[in-house]
Design a protein around this motif. Sequence first.
Motif, PDB file in Angstrom:
ATOM      1  N   THR A  65      -1.640   4.745  -9.520  1.00  0.00           N
ATOM      2  CA  THR A  65      -2.153   3.826  -8.494  1.00  0.00           C
ATOM      3  C   THR A  65      -2.793   4.576  -7.331  1.00  0.00           C
ATOM      4  OG1 THR A  65       0.109   3.728  -7.657  1.00  0.00           O
ATOM      5  CG2 THR A  65      -0.643   1.865  -8.999  1.00  0.00           C
ATOM      6  N   ALA A  66      -2.355   5.814  -7.089  1.00  0.00           N
ATOM      7  CA  ALA A  66      -2.963   6.602  -6.011  1.00  0.00           C
ATOM      8  C   ALA A  66      -4.452   6.826  -6.315  1.00  0.00           C
ATOM      9  CB  ALA A  66      -2.235   7.924  -5.851  1.00  0.00           C
ATOM     10  N   LYS A  67      -4.737   7.094  -7.584  1.00  0.00           N
ATOM     11  CA  LYS A  67      -6.118   7.300  -8.019  1.00  0.00           C
ATOM     12  C   LYS A  67      -6.902   5.986  -7.876  1.00  0.00           C
ATOM     13  CE  LYS A  67      -7.819  10.249 -11.758  1.00  0.00           C
ATOM     14  NZ  LYS A  67      -7.490  10.649 -13.137  1.00  0.00           N
ATOM     15  N   PHE A  73       0.835  -1.197   0.000  1.00  0.00           N
ATOM     16  CA  PHE A  73       0.000   0.000   0.000  1.00  0.00           C
ATOM     17  C   PHE A  73       0.874   1.252   0.000  1.00  0.00           C
ATOM     18  CE2 PHE A  73      -2.367   3.483   1.686  1.00  0.00           C
ATOM     19  CZ  PHE A  73      -3.642   3.314   1.196  1.00  0.00           C
ATOM     20  N   PHE A  74       1.907   1.224   0.838  1.00  0.00           N
ATOM     21  CA  PHE A  74       2.817   2.365   0.944  1.00  0.00           C
ATOM     22  C   PHE A  74       3.405   2.718  -0.427  1.00  0.00           C
ATOM     23  CE2 PHE A  74       7.410   3.261   1.209  1.00  0.00           C
ATOM     24  CZ  PHE A  74       7.348   4.562   1.704  1.00  0.00           C
ATOM     25  N   PHE A  75       3.884   1.718  -1.162  1.00  0.00           N
ATOM     26  CA  PHE A  75       4.482   1.992  -2.477  1.00  0.00           C
ATOM     27  C   PHE A  75       3.436   2.441  -3.491  1.00  0.00           C
ATOM     28  CE2 PHE A  75       8.086  -0.602  -0.915  1.00  0.00           C
ATOM     29  CZ  PHE A  75       9.079   0.339  -1.165  1.00  0.00           C
ATOM     30  N   LEU A  76       2.265   1.815  -3.455  1.00  0.00           N
ATOM     31  CA  LEU A  76       1.249   2.138  -4.455  1.00  0.00           C
ATOM     32  C   LEU A  76       0.561   3.469  -4.186  1.00  0.00           C
ATOM     33  CD1 LEU A  76      -0.386  -1.382  -4.936  1.00  0.00           C
ATOM     34  CD2 LEU A  76       1.207  -0.229  -6.466  1.00  0.00           C
ATOM     35  N   SER A  77       0.710   3.996  -2.958  1.00  0.00           N
ATOM     36  CA  SER A  77       0.024   5.247  -2.642  1.00  0.00           C
ATOM     37  C   SER A  77       0.679   6.437  -3.346  1.00  0.00           C
ATOM     38  CB  SER A  77      -0.029   5.472  -1.134  1.00  0.00           C
ATOM     39  OG  SER A  77       1.280   5.575  -0.633  1.00  0.00           O
ATOM     40  N   ILE A  79      -6.188  -6.630  -8.475  1.00  0.00           N
ATOM     41  CA  ILE A  79      -5.338  -6.156  -9.570  1.00  0.00           C
ATOM     42  C   ILE A  79      -4.072  -5.510  -9.005  1.00  0.00           C
ATOM     43  CG2 ILE A  79      -5.200  -4.467 -11.466  1.00  0.00           C
ATOM     44  CD1 ILE A  79      -8.281  -4.961 -11.806  1.00  0.00           C
ATOM     45  N   LEU A  80      -4.203  -4.864  -7.838  1.00  0.00           N
ATOM     46  CA  LEU A  80      -3.054  -4.221  -7.209  1.00  0.00           C
ATOM     47  C   LEU A  80      -2.337  -5.155  -6.229  1.00  0.00           C
ATOM     48  CD1 LEU A  80      -4.653  -0.743  -6.414  1.00  0.00           C
ATOM     49  CD2 LEU A  80      -3.158  -1.326  -8.324  1.00  0.00           C
TER      50      LEU A  80
END
Length: 293
Positions: A187-189, A119-123, A224-225
């Motif tokens: 990915t944040a969106k 989550f941290f990286f994808l945010s 997907i993420l």
Amino acid sequence: MLKRNPSDFTLWKKSKAGEPVWQSPWGEGRPGWHTECVVMSQKYLGESFDIHGGGIDLVFPHHENELAQATAISGKPLANYWMHNGFLNIDGEKMSKSLKNFFTARDILAEYDAEAIRFFFLSKHYRSPIDFTRELIEEADRAVHNLYSALKAVDYLAHRSEALEMDEVLTGLESEFVAGMDDDFNTAKAIAVLFELAKRARNATLSYAERLSSALLMVKLGDILGFFSNVEAKLSRKIVDLSAELVELIISYRNKARESKDWAMSDQIRNDLGKLGIEVKDSPGGSTWSMKE
Ligand SMILES: [Zn+2]
């Protein structure tokens, strides 16, 4: 081999003692690293492949030179897409062995939940630099908890095989997710859509069917993420894993005490949490908490 032009890059390097050696018309040696990359990737992925990744610092000269060699050999583009990720900084400094702020993925996985790290990286957008702090990882961990608590709210495990019914709102949210991902992997969106779905899954003014479908879509898109792969184990967690949710609950009682100006109770709760190593901070936007170092 001699350079004919100052901007020529090295194709063949003389080997130093102990390095692997191959015979060549120019003597014993090994290919330069731009060449190594092209040969390896073309051997395993073909003359042309879809995505070539790498750190933002490799754009020039490394990737430029890979591309030059590959194009000279095959006349085709080496990759359809070149993707360059931003640096990972630790507490505002570049991660490096000499600063001793260096750790491996394995180290950090021993300390934090894999989904929190994901989550941290994808945010953040993958091209932006990202700053690693414990506070941000703990924030990510709470965010992931938030998604799981939405699944609990609809008793997901008991109802997960029911049909996902897409209404207009869900169709709109799914398109938003896809549009975000199509926009150079924003990915944040995409994650913002997951939160919107979590909110709906918990929204008591909606019908159960609407709430369940929101949760089902959240899992479908989250997958997907790379989220929710271990949903069964996560949702049947033992009490020891509930601590973050229990702290949130206690803080919500403290907020009620503050609303009714019961300062004595509010202070007592803060002090008692403090004794457990939990620091509560009040700001005009609400209360936040963290574990004391
Ligand atoms: Zn390379």
